[in-house]
Design a protein around this motif. Structure first.
Motif, PDB file in Angstrom:
ATOM      1  N   UNK A  84       1.159  -0.941  -0.019  1.00 11.81           N
ATOM      2  CA  UNK A  84      -0.300  -0.235  -0.146  1.00 11.81           C
ATOM      3  C   UNK A  84       0.796   1.350  -0.137  1.00 11.81           C
ATOM      4  N   UNK A  85       1.846   1.369   0.693  1.00  9.34           N
ATOM      5  CA  UNK A  85       3.077   2.505   1.002  1.00  9.34           C
ATOM      6  C   UNK A  85       3.704   2.364   0.093  1.00  9.34           C
ATOM      7  N   UNK A  86       3.262   1.366  -1.296  1.00 12.27           N
ATOM      8  CA  UNK A  86       4.229   1.985  -2.783  1.00 12.27           C
ATOM      9  C   UNK A  86       3.134   2.642  -3.739  1.00 12.27           C
ATOM     10  N   UNK A  87       1.829   1.925  -3.434  1.00 12.29           N
ATOM     11  CA  UNK A  87       1.366   2.250  -4.313  1.00 12.29           C
ATOM     12  C   UNK A  87       0.441   3.874  -3.995  1.00 12.29           C
ATOM     13  N   UNK A  88       0.658   4.562  -2.403  1.00 17.04           N
ATOM     14  CA  UNK A  88       0.403   5.499  -2.306  1.00 17.04           C
ATOM     15  C   UNK A  88       1.098   6.806  -2.954  1.00 17.04           C
ATOM     16  N   UNK A  89       2.672   5.839  -2.672  1.00 14.52           N
ATOM     17  CA  UNK A  89       4.080   7.137  -2.580  1.00 14.52           C
ATOM     18  C   UNK A  89       4.014   7.382  -4.194  1.00 14.52           C
ATOM     19  N   UNK A  90       3.475   6.769  -5.334  1.00 21.46           N
ATOM     20  CA  UNK A  90       3.437   6.724  -6.747  1.00 21.46           C
ATOM     21  C   UNK A  90       2.344   7.645  -6.788  1.00 21.46           C
ATOM     22  N   UNK A 145      -0.880  13.211   4.940  1.00 16.23           N
ATOM     23  CA  UNK A 145       0.110  13.850   5.826  1.00 16.23           C
ATOM     24  C   UNK A 145      -0.178  13.262   6.934  1.00 16.23           C
ATOM     25  N   UNK A 146       0.712  13.022   7.993  1.00 14.17           N
ATOM     26  CA  UNK A 146       0.929  11.952   9.042  1.00 14.17           C
ATOM     27  C   UNK A 146       0.482  12.853   9.658  1.00 14.17           C
ATOM     28  N   UNK A 147       0.051  12.225  11.002  1.00 13.56           N
ATOM     29  CA  UNK A 147      -0.645  12.621  12.165  1.00 13.56           C
ATOM     30  C   UNK A 147       0.064  11.176  13.273  1.00 13.56           C
ATOM     31  N   UNK A 148       1.285  11.933  14.151  1.00 14.33           N
ATOM     32  CA  UNK A 148       1.975  11.064  14.857  1.00 14.33           C
ATOM     33  C   UNK A 148       1.689  10.079  14.296  1.00 14.33           C
ATOM     34  N   UNK A 149       1.632   8.277  14.074  1.00 18.06           N
ATOM     35  CA  UNK A 149       2.534   6.996  13.756  1.00 18.06           C
ATOM     36  C   UNK A 149       1.158   6.692  12.385  1.00 18.06           C
ATOM     37  N   UNK A 150      -0.023   7.833  12.492  1.00 14.53           N
ATOM     38  CA  UNK A 150      -0.873   7.359  11.156  1.00 14.53           C
ATOM     39  C   UNK A 150      -0.754   8.717  10.000  1.00 14.53           C
ATOM     40  N   UNK A 151      -0.696   7.579   8.465  1.00 18.07           N
ATOM     41  CA  UNK A 151      -0.829   8.405   7.817  1.00 18.07           C
ATOM     42  C   UNK A 151      -2.480   8.679   7.193  1.00 18.07           C
ATOM     43  N   UNK A 152      -2.488   9.780   6.676  1.00 17.60           N
ATOM     44  CA  UNK A 152      -3.898  10.244   6.166  1.00 17.60           C
ATOM     45  C   UNK A 152      -3.483  10.474   4.721  1.00 17.60           C
TER      46      UNK A 152
END
Length: 107
Positions: free
Chosen positions: A48-54, A64-71
């Motif tokens: 998922x991180x790869x897809x979101x990076x693309x 956006x990051x909020x604590x340990x979570x990515x939104x």
């Protein structure tokens, strides 16, 4: 208006993946946490991180990051620009690329 083929080709290439299209569909409902997006897939968080990076690198998705979570959310401005590009691409307009050539047989 000159169409930016290179920039839009990168976006279209990023969208040429069924999982990424599904992510865009999920984000069309509003901002989502990575964990909420992941619930819709049978792959791992690194995938998922790869897809979101693309999607983020081509400017279609905001992160956006909020604590340990990515939104994640859609970048509506860039999505609208892509839609306008596609509409202009398939529409016969006064600034159609073929009409810029003097020996063109366009209408």
């Amino acid at each position: 208006m000159a169409l930016n083929y290179d920039e839009n080709a990168k976006i279209i290439k990023a969208l040429a993946d069924a999982n990424r299209l599904k992510i865009i569909d999920i984000l069309s409902c509003g901002e989502r946490c990575a964990c909420d997006i992941l619930d819709h897939f049978d792959f791992t968080q690194p995938t998922l991180s790869h897809h979101m990076k693309v999607l983020a690198e081509c400017g279609i998705v905001n992160t956006r990051k909020e604590g340990q979570w990515s939104y994640y959310s859609l970048n509506t401005s860039n999505c609208n620009k892509l839609m306008l590009f596609l509409m202009n691409l398939v529409t016969d307009t006064d600034d159609c690329i073929c009409k810029s050539k003097p020996n063109c047989n366009c209408k």
